[in-house]
Write a protein that holds these residues in place. Structure first.
Motif, PDB file in Angstrom:
ATOM      1  N   VAL A 111      -6.344 -42.608  -1.110  1.00  9.11           N
ATOM      2  CA  VAL A 111      -6.946 -41.408  -0.534  1.00  9.11           C
ATOM      3  C   VAL A 111      -5.949 -40.744   0.406  1.00  9.11           C
ATOM      4  O   VAL A 111      -5.812 -39.516   0.428  1.00  9.11           O
ATOM      5  CB  VAL A 111      -8.255 -41.747   0.219  1.00  9.11           C
ATOM      6  CG1 VAL A 111      -8.701 -40.579   1.079  1.00  9.11           C
ATOM      7  CG2 VAL A 111      -9.350 -42.103  -0.777  1.00  9.11           C
ATOM      8  N   LEU A 156     -11.337 -37.639   8.561  1.00  8.61           N
ATOM      9  CA  LEU A 156     -12.714 -37.312   8.202  1.00  8.61           C
ATOM     10  C   LEU A 156     -13.560 -36.985   9.434  1.00  8.61           C
ATOM     11  O   LEU A 156     -14.292 -35.989   9.447  1.00  8.61           O
ATOM     12  CB  LEU A 156     -13.334 -38.477   7.431  1.00  8.61           C
ATOM     13  CG  LEU A 156     -12.820 -38.688   6.000  1.00  8.61           C
ATOM     14  CD1 LEU A 156     -13.308 -40.017   5.443  1.00  8.61           C
ATOM     15  CD2 LEU A 156     -13.265 -37.545   5.097  1.00  8.61           C
ATOM     16  N   VAL A 181     -13.654 -38.419  -2.256  1.00 11.02           N
ATOM     17  CA  VAL A 181     -13.245 -38.258  -0.849  1.00 11.02           C
ATOM     18  C   VAL A 181     -12.172 -37.180  -0.722  1.00 11.02           C
ATOM     19  O   VAL A 181     -12.206 -36.357   0.202  1.00 11.02           O
ATOM     20  CB  VAL A 181     -12.734 -39.596  -0.271  1.00 11.02           C
ATOM     21  CG1 VAL A 181     -12.178 -39.390   1.142  1.00 11.02           C
ATOM     22  CG2 VAL A 181     -13.852 -40.624  -0.252  1.00 11.02           C
TER      23      VAL A 181
END
Length: 444
Positions: A18, A173, A253
């Protein structure tokens, strides 16, 4: 020879992958590519590219990497197809070229973090960009960014890459969600959301040839496809992990971060009247944002948080781009990781120096990667897995997973027919863009 490292946990691999996918492409490039290519119309094409082409292609790289258990070049040899190792080599080259200009933009981010603290860009955002985007400041920041990247990669897969991304991805995030929530309070945010989320399908139809290449390139870039990054990262993965589940988590994500970036950037730009200049490329992206922060209450704080997010994202991708050539050299020639990381990082820093002299070089590097190198690399990978690799390699997709043979067969035929067809079309359109830029003096 030292024992080959592996991820300490499945979540470590997902965070690292990610991290590679979530980078400047998501938070800096994606909103401004959207602004330059029709707003929500571009968003629709981009999402289709991510899920219909990007996800299947990620599975292609995962299959090669985990089955080969080696760096992107040697993986093809271990699979018994050494004559295809040039495909992995192209990915290594693409990583090297991309990091050379990517780190220059990373250096800009460092300068903008400093500018948020000092208020350097508040008075004249355009002048500030001019002072940090080229010349001694740009060179120094570029070298500092590369030094940080080298330090992380030199520390190893577990102690460097995995440990760093376990900190950076949650931070990205949390901070992005906070910024997006704050952006809803801005007057004019509604207009930003409308521009971002209300597609005009007539724009897609009338500008198909100009929207598809950047959308496809953006999808490849934000998912780290075509760089051989996912081949390298999946080679450190355990046999019992589910490739489709891990790939799905990474894609979701990654896409969530890109969408969140739009929910931050467009309300800010529309609230401050900076939306008109948002689609003009690398420089205007920074200028528009800096100008917007300068016109907001507590703009220095908001700017600092935003550029801190951008720095985490830039580093999480840059370490993956450096890991690709480093893994190749360390495994193929037996050179130590620290020595290799320093030598390769220094060489990449030198290659990137022209981009510190002006944004035209950066635009040229960017278009070569988006429109040429990545489509060719993805096309070759799809052809290899779809038509060349044996069934034992194909069945690697289902190892550690509950998916049935019907899923594997459907994926295989999608990779054989749809992915190469779409990528070839994208390559053709991208070559037209490159040719136009070279023949009309658009780059130099």
């Amino acid at each position: 020879m030292a024992e080959r490292e592996t991820w300490t946990s499945r979540i470590g691999f997902i965070f690292a992958a990610v991290g590679s996918a979530v980078g400047l492409g998501n938070i800096w490039s994606f909103p401004f590519q959207t602004a330059a290519n029709g707003g929500a119309a571009f968003l629709v094409v981009y999402l289709l590219a991510v899920f219909l082409i990007g996800f299947p292609t990620m599975m292609v790289e995962f299959v090669i990497g985990r089955r080969g258990e080696s760096n992107p070049v040697a993986a093809f040899e271990k699979l018994g197809y050494g004559n295809w190792s040039f495909t992995g080599g192209l990915g290594v080259f693409s990583s090297l070229v991309t990091l050379s200009f990517y780190s220059v933009v990373g250096g800009w981010v460092l300068s903008y973090i400093a500018g948020s603290v000092t208020g350097g860009y508040f008075g004249d955002a355009g002048a500030y960009f001019g002072s940090v985007a080229s010349g001694p400041v740009a060179i120094g920041a570029h070298l500092v960014f590369m030094a940080i990247t080298i330090g992380i990669v030199a520390s190893g897969v577990t102690d460097g890459i995995e440990r760093a991304t376990k900190v950076m991805i949650p931070a990205i995030l949390v901070l992005l969600v906070g910024l997006a929530a704050w952006a809803t309070t801005l007057e004019g945010a509604t207009a930003g959301y409308e521009y971002y989320l209300s597609p005009d399908f007539g724009v897609i139809a009338s500008n198909f040839g100009s929207i598809v290449p950047p959308a496809m390139g953006q999808a490849f870039f934000t998912l780290s496809l075509g760089f051989s990054v996912m081949i390298a990262y999946s080679s450190y993965l355990g046999r019992d992990d589910s490739l489709p589940a891990d790939g799905g988590a990474i894609v979701v994500v990654n896409t969530l971060v890109a969408l969140l970036a739009g929910f931050v950037v467009f309300p800010i730009l529309f609230a401050t009247g900076g939306a008109e200049g948002a689609g003009g490329g690398a420089g205007t992206a920074f200028i528009a944002l800096a100008g917007a922060f300068g016109n907001l209450p507590a703009g220095g704080v908001i700017g600092f948080v935003f550029f801190a997010v951008l720095l985490f994202a830039a580093l999480s991708s840059s370490i993956s781009l450096l890991e690709v050539p480093v893994s190749y050299v360390t495994e193929n020639y037996g050179v130590g990781r620290r020595t290799t990381a320093l030598a390769m990082g220094a060489a990449i820093a030198v290659i990137g120096l022209p981009a510190t002299f002006g944004t035209t070089w950066l635009d040229f590097y960017n278009d070569v990667v988006f429109n040429l190198l990545l489509p060719i690399s993805v096309f070759l990978l799809a052809i290899f897995v779809g038509w060349v690799a044996d069934r034992e390699a194909i069945d690697e997709l289902g190892r550690g997973s509950s998916i049935g043979s019907s899923f594997t067969t459907a994926w295989l035929w999608w990779v054989r027919i749809v992915v190469p067809t779409v990528v070839l079309m994208t390559l053709w359109l991208g070559l037209e863009t490159l040719y136009e830029g070279l023949t009309t003096g658009g780059y130099f």
